[in-house]
Design a protein around this motif. Sequence first.
Motif, PDB file in Angstrom:
ATOM      1  N   GLY A 200     -70.715  20.965  40.928  1.00 29.65           N
ATOM      2  CA  GLY A 200     -69.233  21.141  40.492  1.00 29.65           C
ATOM      3  C   GLY A 200     -68.364  20.131  40.778  1.00 29.65           C
ATOM      4  O   GLY A 200     -68.645  19.169  41.345  1.00 29.65           O
ATOM      5  N   ARG A 201     -67.329  20.345  40.010  1.00 31.14           N
ATOM      6  CA  ARG A 201     -66.197  19.295  40.225  1.00 31.14           C
ATOM      7  C   ARG A 201     -66.542  17.800  40.099  1.00 31.14           C
ATOM      8  O   ARG A 201     -66.274  16.818  40.912  1.00 31.14           O
ATOM      9  N   VAL A 202     -67.316  17.583  38.960  1.00 27.86           N
ATOM     10  CA  VAL A 202     -67.669  16.587  38.602  1.00 27.86           C
ATOM     11  C   VAL A 202     -66.716  15.867  37.687  1.00 27.86           C
ATOM     12  O   VAL A 202     -66.110  16.240  37.060  1.00 27.86           O
ATOM     13  N   LEU A 203     -66.258  14.391  38.180  1.00 31.65           N
ATOM     14  CA  LEU A 203     -65.225  13.960  37.660  1.00 31.65           C
ATOM     15  C   LEU A 203     -65.412  12.340  37.584  1.00 31.65           C
ATOM     16  O   LEU A 203     -65.601  11.675  38.718  1.00 31.65           O
ATOM     17  N   ILE A 204     -65.195  11.525  36.496  1.00 35.22           N
ATOM     18  CA  ILE A 204     -65.185  10.193  36.619  1.00 35.22           C
ATOM     19  C   ILE A 204     -63.717   9.865  36.320  1.00 35.22           C
ATOM     20  O   ILE A 204     -62.954  10.112  35.497  1.00 35.22           O
ATOM     21  N   ALA A 205     -63.355   8.727  36.791  1.00 34.73           N
ATOM     22  CA  ALA A 205     -61.871   8.011  36.699  1.00 34.73           C
ATOM     23  C   ALA A 205     -61.745   7.886  35.416  1.00 34.73           C
ATOM     24  O   ALA A 205     -62.739   7.380  34.729  1.00 34.73           O
ATOM     25  N   PRO A 206     -60.511   8.104  34.657  1.00 33.92           N
ATOM     26  CA  PRO A 206     -60.340   7.990  33.509  1.00 33.92           C
ATOM     27  C   PRO A 206     -60.439   6.660  32.708  1.00 33.92           C
ATOM     28  O   PRO A 206     -60.927   6.385  31.841  1.00 33.92           O
ATOM     29  N   ALA A 207     -60.168   5.668  33.697  1.00 30.47           N
ATOM     30  CA  ALA A 207     -60.236   4.067  33.401  1.00 30.47           C
ATOM     31  C   ALA A 207     -61.879   3.597  33.441  1.00 30.47           C
ATOM     32  O   ALA A 207     -62.099   2.610  32.944  1.00 30.47           O
ATOM     33  N   ALA A 208     -62.716   4.429  34.060  1.00 28.25           N
ATOM     34  CA  ALA A 208     -64.090   4.183  34.259  1.00 28.25           C
ATOM     35  C   ALA A 208     -64.890   5.020  33.100  1.00 28.25           C
ATOM     36  O   ALA A 208     -66.065   4.747  33.245  1.00 28.25           O
ATOM     37  N   ARG A 209     -64.377   5.961  32.263  1.00 22.57           N
ATOM     38  CA  ARG A 209     -65.140   6.539  31.316  1.00 22.57           C
ATOM     39  C   ARG A 209     -65.794   5.785  30.197  1.00 22.57           C
ATOM     40  O   ARG A 209     -65.283   4.704  29.760  1.00 22.57           O
ATOM     41  N   GLY A 210     -67.003   6.394  29.819  1.00 20.55           N
ATOM     42  CA  GLY A 210     -67.473   5.634  28.653  1.00 20.55           C
ATOM     43  C   GLY A 210     -68.428   4.798  28.865  1.00 20.55           C
ATOM     44  O   GLY A 210     -68.890   3.999  28.077  1.00 20.55           O
ATOM     45  N   ARG A 211     -68.849   4.318  30.075  1.00 19.15           N
ATOM     46  CA  ARG A 211     -69.780   3.478  30.709  1.00 19.15           C
ATOM     47  C   ARG A 211     -71.167   3.959  31.427  1.00 19.15           C
ATOM     48  O   ARG A 211     -71.852   3.307  32.026  1.00 19.15           O
ATOM     49  N   GLY A 212     -71.373   5.247  31.182  1.00 16.00           N
ATOM     50  CA  GLY A 212     -72.521   5.709  31.470  1.00 16.00           C
ATOM     51  C   GLY A 212     -72.432   6.150  32.967  1.00 16.00           C
ATOM     52  O   GLY A 212     -73.518   6.776  33.801  1.00 16.00           O
TER      53      GLY A 212
ATOM     54  N   ARG B 221     -71.757  18.341  28.585  1.00  8.92           N
ATOM     55  CA  ARG B 221     -73.051  19.103  28.375  1.00  8.92           C
ATOM     56  C   ARG B 221     -73.986  18.064  27.847  1.00  8.92           C
ATOM     57  O   ARG B 221     -75.389  18.638  28.166  1.00  8.92           O
ATOM     58  N   ARG B 222     -73.662  17.124  27.115  1.00  9.72           N
ATOM     59  CA  ARG B 222     -74.866  16.210  26.662  1.00  9.72           C
ATOM     60  C   ARG B 222     -75.464  15.398  27.938  1.00  9.72           C
ATOM     61  O   ARG B 222     -76.763  15.437  27.774  1.00  9.72           O
ATOM     62  N   ILE B 223     -74.557  14.949  28.904  1.00  9.44           N
ATOM     63  CA  ILE B 223     -75.226  14.431  30.002  1.00  9.44           C
ATOM     64  C   ILE B 223     -76.072  15.302  30.824  1.00  9.44           C
ATOM     65  O   ILE B 223     -77.199  14.928  30.924  1.00  9.44           O
ATOM     66  N   TYR B 224     -75.594  16.613  30.847  1.00  7.83           N
ATOM     67  CA  TYR B 224     -76.469  17.674  31.684  1.00  7.83           C
ATOM     68  C   TYR B 224     -77.787  17.904  31.111  1.00  7.83           C
ATOM     69  O   TYR B 224     -78.803  17.898  31.535  1.00  7.83           O
ATOM     70  N   ALA B 225     -77.836  17.871  29.624  1.00  5.91           N
ATOM     71  CA  ALA B 225     -79.086  18.112  28.902  1.00  5.91           C
ATOM     72  C   ALA B 225     -79.819  17.065  29.044  1.00  5.91           C
ATOM     73  O   ALA B 225     -81.142  17.384  29.198  1.00  5.91           O
ATOM     74  N   ARG B 226     -79.203  15.755  28.622  1.00  6.22           N
ATOM     75  CA  ARG B 226     -80.248  14.568  28.936  1.00  6.22           C
ATOM     76  C   ARG B 226     -80.954  14.526  30.304  1.00  6.22           C
ATOM     77  O   ARG B 226     -82.049  14.010  30.304  1.00  6.22           O
TER      78      ARG B 226
END
Length: 169
Positions: A84-96, A130-135
């Motif tokens: 739970g509580r998975v979070l990526i910093a807004p400035a770091a999103r979109g990089r995998g 959801r896509r990350i978890y499914a992958r």
Amino acid sequence: MDRTPAPARLALRPFRPSEDAALLRSWVTGPTALMTWAGPHLTWPLDDAQLAAYAAEPGRRTWTAVTPDGAPVGHASLADGRLGRVLIAPAARGRGLGEALVSLVVTHAFDELGLPEIRLGVWGHNTAARRIYARLGFRTEQVLEAVEHVDGEPWSVHRMRLTAPGLGQ
């Protein structure tokens, strides 16, 4: 399936509320963002006392994800086999980095903690998560409709599960 991310991308270190709370609070920018990240278990405005109490919950492991140079870019927790509580910093999103972070937690849960499975709940509208978890092999076992209403909109939750390698799905 190899769940191990490239080792140079991220590492997990224990979440230290005294050092990390202000940064984490800066990533959660309002009540809707807080609900997306933590569900109804924390309240707005998020404060250091709530984060310290959350990190100190018995059986909860909390991590800050850091880049090779030590820069914090994410957060995750695991309690009683529940991610739970998975979070990526807004400035770091979109990089995998979200996938790398979840992969690290999954590897730790199965290889170091010996958990037989990992469960999670993710909001239905959070399609990127959801896509990350499914992958990574998580499968939706149940969808609960309209479990919360946020800004006048019903939010559904997907309950997902990943079984340790060799135990079957």
